[in-house]
Design a protein around this motif. Structure first.
Motif, PDB file in Angstrom:
ATOM      1  N   VAL A 147      27.233  39.982  23.992  1.00 57.27           N
ATOM      2  CA  VAL A 147      25.887  39.762  24.528  1.00 57.27           C
ATOM      3  C   VAL A 147      26.037  39.325  25.979  1.00 57.27           C
ATOM      4  N   LEU A 148      25.630  40.192  26.903  1.00 56.55           N
ATOM      5  CA  LEU A 148      25.774  39.909  28.327  1.00 56.55           C
ATOM      6  C   LEU A 148      24.648  39.012  28.841  1.00 56.55           C
ATOM      7  N   GLN A 149      23.431  39.198  28.341  1.00 51.98           N
ATOM      8  CA  GLN A 149      22.290  38.403  28.798  1.00 51.98           C
ATOM      9  C   GLN A 149      21.229  38.371  27.715  1.00 51.98           C
ATOM     10  N   ARG A 150      20.543  37.213  27.601  1.00 49.30           N
ATOM     11  CA  ARG A 150      19.483  37.036  26.601  1.00 49.30           C
ATOM     12  C   ARG A 150      18.372  36.197  27.224  1.00 49.30           C
ATOM     13  N   THR A 151      17.186  36.805  27.378  1.00 54.88           N
ATOM     14  CA  THR A 151      16.049  36.117  27.984  1.00 54.88           C
ATOM     15  C   THR A 151      14.834  36.291  27.097  1.00 54.88           C
ATOM     16  N   ILE A 152      14.164  35.176  26.772  1.00 55.16           N
ATOM     17  CA  ILE A 152      12.963  35.197  25.934  1.00 55.16           C
ATOM     18  C   ILE A 152      11.855  34.444  26.668  1.00 55.16           C
ATOM     19  N   THR A 153      10.694  35.065  26.775  1.00 52.75           N
ATOM     20  CA  THR A 153       9.540  34.437  27.422  1.00 52.75           C
ATOM     21  C   THR A 153       8.354  34.459  26.465  1.00 52.75           C
ATOM     22  N   GLY A 154       7.500  33.423  26.582  1.00 52.40           N
ATOM     23  CA  GLY A 154       6.283  33.338  25.777  1.00 52.40           C
ATOM     24  C   GLY A 154       5.099  32.931  26.641  1.00 52.40           C
ATOM     25  N   GLN A 155       4.004  33.643  26.519  1.00 48.56           N
ATOM     26  CA  GLN A 155       2.791  33.367  27.295  1.00 48.56           C
ATOM     27  C   GLN A 155       1.650  33.037  26.348  1.00 48.56           C
ATOM     28  N   ASP A 156       1.128  31.804  26.458  1.00 48.47           N
ATOM     29  CA  ASP A 156       0.024  31.350  25.610  1.00 48.47           C
ATOM     30  C   ASP A 156      -1.306  31.853  26.188  1.00 48.47           C
ATOM     31  N   VAL A 157      -2.002  32.702  25.432  1.00 45.89           N
ATOM     32  CA  VAL A 157      -3.277  33.277  25.880  1.00 45.89           C
ATOM     33  C   VAL A 157      -4.419  32.835  24.973  1.00 45.89           C
ATOM     34  N   THR A 158      -4.229  31.733  24.264  1.00 40.36           N
ATOM     35  CA  THR A 158      -5.269  31.260  23.335  1.00 40.36           C
ATOM     36  C   THR A 158      -6.554  30.920  24.076  1.00 40.36           C
ATOM     37  N   GLU A 159      -6.425  30.163  25.161  1.00 41.79           N
ATOM     38  CA  GLU A 159      -7.607  29.753  25.921  1.00 41.79           C
ATOM     39  C   GLU A 159      -8.329  30.958  26.513  1.00 41.79           C
ATOM     40  N   GLU A 160      -7.566  31.897  27.021  1.00 40.58           N
ATOM     41  CA  GLU A 160      -8.181  33.103  27.587  1.00 40.58           C
ATOM     42  C   GLU A 160      -8.928  33.891  26.525  1.00 40.58           C
ATOM     43  N   TYR A 161      -8.350  34.001  25.325  1.00 37.83           N
ATOM     44  CA  TYR A 161      -9.001  34.750  24.251  1.00 37.83           C
ATOM     45  C   TYR A 161     -10.288  34.053  23.801  1.00 37.83           C
ATOM     46  N   VAL A 162     -10.252  32.722  23.674  1.00 39.70           N
ATOM     47  CA  VAL A 162     -11.445  31.970  23.271  1.00 39.70           C
ATOM     48  C   VAL A 162     -12.546  32.115  24.313  1.00 39.70           C
ATOM     49  N   ASP A 163     -12.172  32.097  25.582  1.00 40.71           N
ATOM     50  CA  ASP A 163     -13.162  32.265  26.650  1.00 40.71           C
ATOM     51  C   ASP A 163     -13.799  33.649  26.574  1.00 40.71           C
ATOM     52  N   LEU A 164     -12.989  34.674  26.323  1.00 41.42           N
ATOM     53  CA  LEU A 164     -13.534  36.031  26.190  1.00 41.42           C
ATOM     54  C   LEU A 164     -14.453  36.125  24.973  1.00 41.42           C
ATOM     55  N   GLU A 165     -14.079  35.466  23.897  1.00 41.97           N
ATOM     56  CA  GLU A 165     -14.900  35.500  22.691  1.00 41.97           C
ATOM     57  C   GLU A 165     -16.260  34.846  22.927  1.00 41.97           C
ATOM     58  N   SER A 166     -16.276  33.709  23.632  1.00 41.75           N
ATOM     59  CA  SER A 166     -17.546  33.041  23.931  1.00 41.75           C
ATOM     60  C   SER A 166     -18.408  33.878  24.875  1.00 41.75           C
ATOM     61  N   ARG A 167     -17.780  34.506  25.859  1.00 45.11           N
ATOM     62  CA  ARG A 167     -18.528  35.373  26.767  1.00 45.11           C
ATOM     63  C   ARG A 167     -19.121  36.560  26.017  1.00 45.11           C
ATOM     64  N   LEU A 168     -18.375  37.088  25.058  1.00 45.94           N
ATOM     65  CA  LEU A 168     -18.872  38.219  24.278  1.00 45.94           C
ATOM     66  C   LEU A 168     -20.103  37.818  23.462  1.00 45.94           C
ATOM     67  N   LYS A 169     -20.075  36.627  22.887  1.00 49.72           N
ATOM     68  CA  LYS A 169     -21.230  36.161  22.114  1.00 49.72           C
ATOM     69  C   LYS A 169     -22.472  36.033  22.994  1.00 49.72           C
ATOM     70  N   SER A 170     -22.308  35.457  24.178  1.00 44.06           N
ATOM     71  CA  SER A 170     -23.454  35.307  25.076  1.00 44.06           C
ATOM     72  C   SER A 170     -23.991  36.659  25.524  1.00 44.06           C
ATOM     73  N   LYS A 171     -23.085  37.611  25.772  1.00 43.68           N
ATOM     74  CA  LYS A 171     -23.532  38.950  26.170  1.00 43.68           C
ATOM     75  C   LYS A 171     -24.264  39.641  25.029  1.00 43.68           C
TER      76      LYS A 171
END
Length: 302
Positions: A147-171
């Protein structure tokens, strides 16, 4: 008859007063009805203006209230980058493909590059369900020599998804109100205005839904980018001509025989062609030798 004539004017005056009272009452009622209709129209108009003009305020209010929402499951986008050195490139690629299918994933992209005969490299992009993300990584690393290289990344998008969900309800709420106003619109001008606002709101709804589907796809399936390297030890091939001993022996024998025959042929040609000259030179040499021997014998006698 005279008495009846006296009462006729009185009856007529009473009838006129009665008709005047009924007319005033009907006018009051008509006025009240017109005022109520105007108030209702003003209320509808102000409500539509509040829907079209106060849309942002509704979104802000909904967004503020979403701060109280508790999310049980985090939405995280995982991505891994692996660089592996392998012994058998093609076999390792097939094993990775089988592992991806076993865990319910698929090959999104695959590239192979060959640098001469000594090195083969390639890259594979695999989408794996998030619940099998770690299992697939361990299995992929187990198939590598190093194994020459091992990189793992994680991006939390929970807040972004909740914001989109609330905007969808208002629309959605705004869309329902505009549809209601469109059904009750009487003027063409109002109908066109409501239709334009409705189209804009529906376009925003489609955009929000697209972003939500993208986030759902990215969080449900993790991405694994694998780069493979294989260094081959190239053994030079021995040419068949160099191993054909019998053929080479026959060729060399024929070459030597031809050289010998060519030498003998040249000697015969030289002797026969120069025979007169050779005879004269032989006679001269014989006389010189004979004269030398006579002189040598004479010196011995003296």
């Amino acid at each position: 008859m005279k008495k009846l004539n006296k009462w006729v004017p009185i009856y007529l005056i009473a009838l006129l007063f009665f008709l005047a009272g009924c007319s005033a009452s009907s006018e009051d009622k008509s006025g009240n009805m017109n005022e109520a209709a105007m108030d209702s129209a003003k209320s509808s108009s102000s409500e539509y203006d509040s829907v079209s003009g106060g849309e942002k305020a509704t979104e802000n209010k909904t967004t503020t209230e979403t701060g109280k929402i508790t999310v049980s499951n985090k939405m995280v986008i995982y991505q891994a980058d692996l660089q592996l050195r392998v012994k058998k490139f093609n076999q390792t690629v097939r094993n990775l493909e089988d592992s991806a299918l076993k865990y319910g994933g698929y090959i999104a992209e695959s590239n192979v590059t060959k640098e001469g005969k000594e090195q083969v490299s390639g890259s594979i992009k695999i989408r794996i369900p998030q619940k099998h993300f770690q299992d697939f990584l361990h299995e992929a690393e187990g198939k590598a020599a190093e194994v020459l290289q091992r990189t793992i990344t994680g991006q939390d998008v929970t807040e972004e998804y909740v914001d989109l969900e609330s905007r969808l309800k208002s629309k959605r709420v705004v869309e329902e109100r505009l549809l209601t106003f469109m059904k009750g619109a009487a003027k063409t001008e109002d109908l066109l205005k409501i239709s334009a606002d409705l189209a804009a709101v529906q376009e925003e709804i489609e955009t929000i839904e697209g972003k939500m589907k993208f986030l759902e796809n990215q969080t449900s399936l993790s991405t694994v980018n694998i780069t493979l390297y294989e260094n081959k030890v190239v053994v030079p091939n021995i040419e068949k001509d160099k191993l054909n001993t019998w053929e080479k022996t026959k060729k060399q024998f024929m070459k030597s025989t031809n050289m010998l025959l060519a030498g003998l042929s040249g000697l015969v040609v030289f002797l026969l062609g120069n025979l007169p000259i050779l005879l004269i030179m032989a006679i001269i040499c014989f006389l010189v030798i004979l004269l030398y021997k006579k002189r040598k014998n004479q010196n011995r006698r003296e």
